[in-house]
Write a protein that holds these residues in place. Structure first.
Motif, PDB file in Angstrom:
ATOM      1  N   ASP A 125       7.210   8.432  33.574  1.00  0.00           N
ATOM      2  CA  ASP A 125       6.385   7.229  33.575  1.00  0.00           C
ATOM      3  C   ASP A 125       5.256   7.451  34.565  1.00  0.00           C
ATOM      4  OD1 ASP A 125       5.454   4.514  34.071  1.00  0.00           O
ATOM      5  OD2 ASP A 125       7.399   3.764  33.404  1.00  0.00           O
ATOM      6  N   ASP A 214       7.951   6.609  29.133  1.00  0.00           N
ATOM      7  CA  ASP A 214       6.869   5.632  29.031  1.00  0.00           C
ATOM      8  C   ASP A 214       5.640   6.448  28.664  1.00  0.00           C
ATOM      9  OD1 ASP A 214       4.590   4.075  29.531  1.00  0.00           O
ATOM     10  OD2 ASP A 214       5.517   3.000  31.186  1.00  0.00           O
ATOM     11  N   CYS A 215       4.994   6.120  27.554  1.00  0.00           N
ATOM     12  CA  CYS A 215       3.888   6.937  27.073  1.00  0.00           C
ATOM     13  C   CYS A 215       2.710   6.993  28.035  1.00  0.00           C
ATOM     14  CB  CYS A 215       3.440   6.443  25.703  1.00  0.00           C
ATOM     15  SG  CYS A 215       4.651   6.766  24.391  1.00  0.00           S
ATOM     16  N   ASP A 216       2.663   6.104  29.032  1.00  0.00           N
ATOM     17  CA  ASP A 216       1.549   6.194  29.975  1.00  0.00           C
ATOM     18  C   ASP A 216       1.743   7.308  31.006  1.00  0.00           C
ATOM     19  OD1 ASP A 216       3.024   5.211  32.201  1.00  0.00           O
ATOM     20  OD2 ASP A 216       2.227   3.185  32.022  1.00  0.00           O
ATOM     21  N   PRO A 220      -4.412   9.645  29.824  1.00  0.00           N
ATOM     22  CA  PRO A 220      -5.007   8.597  28.988  1.00  0.00           C
ATOM     23  C   PRO A 220      -5.835   9.185  27.847  1.00  0.00           C
ATOM     24  CG  PRO A 220      -5.251   8.049  31.303  1.00  0.00           C
ATOM     25  CD  PRO A 220      -4.699   9.441  31.262  1.00  0.00           C
ATOM     26  N   THR A 225      -1.895   3.244  25.059  1.00  0.00           N
ATOM     27  CA  THR A 225      -0.955   2.633  25.997  1.00  0.00           C
ATOM     28  C   THR A 225      -1.626   1.455  26.683  1.00  0.00           C
ATOM     29  OG1 THR A 225      -1.623   4.189  27.730  1.00  0.00           O
ATOM     30  CG2 THR A 225       0.318   4.780  26.448  1.00  0.00           C
ATOM     31  N   ASP A 226      -0.813   0.568  27.224  1.00  0.00           N
ATOM     32  CA  ASP A 226      -1.330  -0.590  27.945  1.00  0.00           C
ATOM     33  C   ASP A 226      -1.987  -0.143  29.251  1.00  0.00           C
ATOM     34  OD1 ASP A 226      -1.845  -3.169  28.791  1.00  0.00           O
ATOM     35  OD2 ASP A 226       0.224  -3.611  29.350  1.00  0.00           O
ATOM     36  N   TYR A 227      -1.253   0.638  30.033  1.00  0.00           N
ATOM     37  CA  TYR A 227      -1.780   1.167  31.293  1.00  0.00           C
ATOM     38  C   TYR A 227      -2.320   2.573  31.072  1.00  0.00           C
ATOM     39  CZ  TYR A 227       0.256  -2.687  33.954  1.00  0.00           C
ATOM     40  OH  TYR A 227       0.559  -3.932  34.456  1.00  0.00           O
ATOM     41  N   ARG A 228      -3.367   2.907  31.804  1.00  0.00           N
ATOM     42  CA  ARG A 228      -3.977   4.236  31.706  1.00  0.00           C
ATOM     43  C   ARG A 228      -4.161   4.781  33.111  1.00  0.00           C
ATOM     44  NH1 ARG A 228      -8.569   3.036  26.991  1.00  0.00           N
ATOM     45  NH2 ARG A 228      -7.199   1.725  25.696  1.00  0.00           N
ATOM     46  N   GLU A 257       6.468   1.987  25.219  1.00  0.00           N
ATOM     47  CA  GLU A 257       5.059   1.783  25.575  1.00  0.00           C
ATOM     48  C   GLU A 257       4.076   2.532  24.675  1.00  0.00           C
ATOM     49  OE1 GLU A 257       4.032  -0.413  27.796  1.00  0.00           O
ATOM     50  OE2 GLU A 257       5.906  -0.902  28.827  1.00  0.00           O
TER      51      GLU A 257
END
Length: 288
Positions: A125, A214-216, A220, A225-228, A257
């Protein structure tokens, strides 16, 4: 309870020792994209391995609010997820799971820790997710997923995961209270870099592994993903990580994610390249 998607035919089971589950409900979301993303990941896994997918939860509009409100709203589906994990692990099945958000691990990890206390949770993550309600600066439920499973606060879903059975991988956006746990040696952290695979192997130290992605943790732009968080892993790095994890016993695997489309364009994205990078872990899971 687990349900099947009536609009999609159930494939012939390819491995009776592995249970494919998709959590597609609300779980502390900033937007609705990961609820659809988990379905896309599960579909890709189902098609690759001929596994029928059990579904938990139903997509609902994201609340995008404080952690307490989010948790209260998500608890029915999270309890359902906990029950599903209890049944499959009691039956000797290995979980292969597509999550919407990391906060679903509040339900999965306590069950894993109870059934396999010898296993370490390898948590890849961009963040440590070890904040608590007492020290969070954002109030984001997902940022407290791992700490809840470790019993650092009471989520209502149980704890039991020992801190010394946690290996963080690829974390680079780490808050001061989380850094204190790492610096004190309570939690092992393996940062991104050229020695990632070797350091991960040393951190696992021959133990069985339950793997969370978690893909983040990726650089990026590779997947939505939501977060980068800059400075992340490449798909080649993830494949190398998968090779290391596959060297020993893999207890289970969860992927979260992944968002179904790029927010700027709404262009749909398929997770094929992501799933390709994790192929060694699937082989290890189905060979158990």
């Amino acid at each position: 309870m687990l349900t099947r998607d009536p609009e999609k035919p159930v494939p012939q089971a390819g491995n009776e020792r592995v249970a494919l589950t998709v959590f597609r409900g609300r779980a502390g979301d900033h937007n609705d994209l990961a609820m659809r993303g988990s379905v896309a990941v599960a579909r890709g896994l189902s098609e690759r391995f001929g596994l029928p997918a059990g579904h938990v939860g139903s997509p609902e509009p994201a609340l995008n609010t404080d952690w307490r409100t989010e948790l209260d709203a998500a608890l029915p589906a999270l309890r359902e997820m906990s029950g599903a994990y209890e049944r499959l692990m009691s039956g000797g099945l290995a979980p292969l799971t597509a999550l919407s958000r990391c906060s679903v691990a509040l339900a999965t990890l306590p069950v894993v820790a109870r059934h396999r206390p010898d296993a370490c949770v390898v948590w890849f993550d961009g963040h440590a997710d070890l904040n608590t309600p007492d020290n969070t600066t954002t109030g984001y439920l997902g940022g407290m997923a791992l700490s809840g499973a470790a019993g650092l606060w009471d989520s209502g879903l149980g704890g039991g995961l020992r801190l010394d059975n946690i290996v963080l991988g690829g974390a680079r956006d780490v808050d001061p209270p989380e850094r204190a746990l790492i610096d004190a040696g309570a939690v092992r952290s393996v940062p991104p870099g050229p020695d990632l695979a070797d350091e991960l192997r040393a951190a696992i130290a021959g133990r069985p592994v339950y793997f969370h992605l978690d893909c983040d943790v990726l650089e990026p732009g590779i997947v939505p993903t939501d977060y980068r968080v800059p400075g992340g892993l490449s798909l080649a790095d993830l494949h190398a990580v998968s090779d290391v994890v596959a060297e020993g016993e893999l207890v289970g695997l969860e992927i979260g994610e992944f968002e179904a489309s790029w927010p700027e364009t709404a262009e749909p994205v398929v997770p094929d390249a992501l799933l390709d990078a994790m192929a060694p872990m699937y082989a290890a899971l189905t060979a158990r």
